[in-house]
Design an enzyme around this catalytic site. Structure first.
Site, PDB file in Angstrom:
ATOM      1  CG  HIS A   1      -4.591   0.622   3.790  1.00  0.00           C
ATOM      2  ND1 HIS A   1      -3.978  -0.149   2.827  1.00  0.00           N
ATOM      3  CD2 HIS A   1      -5.471   1.420   3.129  1.00  0.00           C
ATOM      4  CE1 HIS A   1      -4.474   0.170   1.643  1.00  0.00           C
ATOM      5  NE2 HIS A   1      -5.375   1.118   1.801  1.00  0.00           N
TER       6      HIS A   1
ATOM      7  CG  ASP B   1      -7.990   3.158   0.309  1.00  0.00           C
ATOM      8  OD1 ASP B   1      -7.067   2.339   0.087  1.00  0.00           O
ATOM      9  OD2 ASP B   1      -8.798   3.022   1.251  1.00  0.00           O
TER      10      ASP B   1
ATOM     11  CB  CYS C   1      -1.008   0.004   1.136  1.00  0.00           C
ATOM     12  SG  CYS C   1      -0.330  -0.239   2.773  1.00  0.00           S
TER      13      CYS C   1
END
Length: 182
Positions: A130, A145, A18
């Site tokens: 995250h 995202d 991520c």
């Protein structure tokens, strides 16, 4: 809103990369950073660390700044990567509301926002964090995202602030990515 129609670059989540996806989404460029480059940065951070940890058999996988197989890079890698691109990170004081962040200021100071939020994955068995990017593109703020199927535009700056306040109230961290002043 389709990212192909808007021209907004959006990388999707793979494993625990991520931070890699967040950086590429922030710079709106595929391979602004690569896995190999982030691994190099991680290795350099280890060499520069004055309190180097001793090697164990687990060191092959669990490096001090990332997991060798799945990614999962830490804040030190983020800061070093952004410094390579002449950006600085300002940690937003969570005691202050998002209203203290100048989201409407000149584009030459605030480059974007990176969030680090609590996350649960794999049928809620794994608990971690995250990385998420937010960026103003063409006058519109987007949530980039990598877990989302496409970039999500915010309707207004007020909606952005509401989202940031939600992140802060739920254990998230807000990092302002600033252009370095000459």
């Amino acid at each position: 809103m389709d990212s192909k129609k808007t021209g907004v670059y959006h990388e999707k989540q793979k494993l625990q990369f991520c931070l890699l996806h967040a950086l590429n989404n922030l710079f709106q460029q595929q391979e602004a950073f690569t896995r190999a480059r982030l691994n190099e940065i991680s290795g350099k951070l280890v060499l520069e660390d004055p309190s180097k940890k001793t090697w164990t058999p687990f060191s092959i996988v669990f490096k001090p700044h990332h997991n060798a197989f799945t990614g999962n890079y830490d804040i030190n890698v983020l800061i070093a990567a952004l410094e390579e691109k002449d950006k600085t990170v300002v940690w937003h004081d969570r005691r202050n509301a998002a209203s203290t962040i100048d989201l409407d200021g000149a584009d030459d100071s605030l480059f974007g926002i990176v969030l680090n939020v609590p996350a649960r994955r794999y049928a809620l068995l794994w608990k971690g964090r995250h990385w998420i990017t937010m960026r103003k593109i063409g006058g519109v703020w987007y949530n980039l995202d990598s877990d989302l199927p496409k970039p999500m535009p915010f309707e207004s700056t007020r909606e952005v602030r509401g989202f940031l306040d939600y992140v802060l109230s739920n254990g998230g961290e807000v990092l302002l990515v600033m252009n370095q002043k000459e």
